[in-house]
Design a protein around this motif. Structure first.
Motif, PDB file in Angstrom:
ATOM      1  N   UNK A 291       0.824  -1.217   0.000  1.00  0.00           N
ATOM      2  CA  UNK A 291       0.000   0.000   0.000  1.00  0.00           C
ATOM      3  C   UNK A 291       0.853   1.261   0.000  1.00  0.00           C
ATOM      4  N   UNK A 292       1.926   1.252   0.796  1.00  0.00           N
ATOM      5  CA  UNK A 292       2.776   2.439   0.913  1.00  0.00           C
ATOM      6  C   UNK A 292       3.858   2.455  -0.155  1.00  0.00           C
ATOM      7  N   UNK A 293       4.342   1.286  -0.557  1.00  0.00           N
ATOM      8  CA  UNK A 293       5.367   1.218  -1.590  1.00  0.00           C
ATOM      9  C   UNK A 293       4.832   1.645  -2.950  1.00  0.00           C
ATOM     10  N   UNK A 294       3.523   1.602  -3.125  1.00  0.00           N
ATOM     11  CA  UNK A 294       2.927   1.966  -4.406  1.00  0.00           C
ATOM     12  C   UNK A 294       3.269   3.398  -4.803  1.00  0.00           C
ATOM     13  N   UNK A 295       3.627   4.222  -3.832  1.00  0.00           N
ATOM     14  CA  UNK A 295       3.992   5.613  -4.131  1.00  0.00           C
ATOM     15  C   UNK A 295       5.143   5.684  -5.120  1.00  0.00           C
ATOM     16  N   UNK A 296       6.035   4.686  -5.099  1.00  0.00           N
ATOM     17  CA  UNK A 296       7.176   4.705  -6.007  1.00  0.00           C
ATOM     18  C   UNK A 296       6.770   4.436  -7.449  1.00  0.00           C
TER      19      UNK A 296
END
Length: 432
Positions: A291-296
């Motif tokens: 969920x948070x890594x998707x920012x990359x």
């Protein structure tokens, strides 16, 4: 083994220093490892030892400040690197090599669902915090006073504060002269292991807070795990305030097969990595929940000419594969033996000192006060001078520790190396 000191006027190290003065600012590139008037210049490393250009052998307890967890030139890492050099070291297209290293990391650590590689631990910290800003839509980051997270502007604030400027609540003290006010004001500084004060400070900035970054085993807090209740407070509070909890395990991954978060608990959203995952080559990474890594993939583009290069990935995979649960246990056992033996020597000499540490690391302190934060760790100029003296005297006798009298042990160390370290420390304290 040579008897010639690097400090002799006609030494090879002195000749190299004279050349370096002409072309390198301050005659060096790495301030962290520089010594006055100049250091011995290393020629090669093998196992637990390094050899300088005079031919003098040193027991290496720095291992490039924690990078070389298997010591120097480990045969399996060397073999992997040699093969990759023959196949090519960098390309403008992806290679298979980054996939198995990412798979290994995700298999070992529960919170690692996705990985993004970068080139250094400092860069890993920087892009992790950028991802937190992008995910939350907020701008401020919080860090613990005196804790080092690399050379990114925002995490350099309050790195080296002193009693003269650190304030009652931790003050925002710039490390680099003329740091822009926007950066200084964009950082919230909290005291380690003080749940009440940290919660009060963080709530004051709740509307703007994007992330709290912590080192779960901070070297400048005695190299001991943060109190579980403190970590739990930060975890609950970040969820409540809509901020991300970011772990800096650039060093701390060495404390357990599942990382320090697997060994000591904790549930970070993102984790910055580096050092041991590259097998001795430049590396950094961010790992975390999808969920948070998707920012990359959307809001935080990252690249870099050497990011994910197959030489680093291949050497890193070989190094991590050698780092089994049994090897971790060996490292822990040697760390326990070393800290106990050094403590006995301090007691024998009645020295006003102590040894702290965790796992395969130790730190020798020039005082006996209880250490649980940067302020209790902080070394006065007189204390720092004592540490520097011990460091240099041990180096003269063939034992290399970090200038802070910190040791990063390697898996190839055995009882003979521990005995050499302790005998040398005993001699130095006796001479003092």
């Amino acid at each position: 083994m040579s008897n010639k000191s690097w400090l002799e006027p006609n030494s090879k190290s002195n000749a190299l220093y004279q050349r370096a003065k002409e072309v390198l600012v301050g005659a060096n590139t790495r301030g962290q490892v520089w010594l006055n008037p100049y250091p011995p210049y290393v020629q090669r490393g093998e196992g637990a030892y390094v050899y300088d250009v005079e031919g003098t052998r040193y027991l290496d307890l720095t291992n490039n400040l924690g990078v070389l967890i298997h010591g120097h030139a480990h045969p399996e890492v060397v073999a992997a690197a040699k093969q990759q050099v023959e196949d090519g070291v960098c390309f403008a297209l992806p290679t298979e090599s980054e996939i198995p290293l990412a798979e290994l990391l995700c298999e070992r650590v529960t919170n690692f669902e996705k990985v993004r590689f970068i080139n250094t631990g400092s860069e890993a910290v920087a892009i992790a915090l950028k991802a937190a800003r992008a995910y939350t839509g907020k701008t401020k980051i919080a860090k613990m006073e005196g804790v080092y997270h690399g050379s990114y502007d925002f995490v350099e604030i309050s790195n080296y504060s002193t009693p003269q400027n650190w304030g009652n609540d931790p003050a925002n003290v710039e490390t680099v002269k003329s740091t822009p006010h926007g950066i200084v004001d964009g950082v919230v500084v909290i005291p380690a292991n003080d749940s009440a004060a940290s919660e009060r400070i963080l709530r004051e900035h709740a509307d703007d807070l994007a992330a709290v970054i912590i080192d779960p085993v901070p070297p400048r807090c005695g190299m001991q795990p943060l109190a579980p209740e403190y970590v739990s407070t930060l975890r609950d509070l970040t969820r409540e305030l809509g901020a991300l909890l970011v772990y800096d395990e650039v060093i701390a991954l060495r404390f357990g097969y599942e990382g320090s978060q697997g060994r000591f608990g904790g549930d970070p959203d993102l984790t910055a990595l580096g050092k041991i995952i590259g097998g001795g080559y430049p590396v950094g990474a961010v790992a975390g929940k999808s969920e948070y890594m998707q920012a990359f993939a959307s809001d935080v583009p990252t690249s870099g000419t050497f990011t994910g290069n197959p030489l680093t990935m291949s050497a890193g995979l070989a190094s991590m594969q050698v780092l089994t649960r049994e090897v971790y246990q060996h490292l822990d056992d040697n760390g326990d033996k070393t800290r106990a033996a050094l403590t006995e020597i301090i007691q024998k000499h009645g020295a006003d000192m102590q040894v702290t540490g965790t796992g395969s690391m130790f730190s020798i302190h020039p005082h006996t006060r209880s250490i649980d934060s940067y302020r209790s760790y902080y070394r006065s100029p007189e204390e720092a001078q004592r540490v520097s003296h011990i460091h240099i005297e041990m180096l003269k006798r063939g034992v290399l520790v970090a200038p802070t009298c910190t040791g990063f042990m390697s898996s190839v160390m055995q009882d003979d190396e521990i005995a050499l370290l302790c005998d040398t420390f005993d001699t130095v304290l006796g001479d003092l």
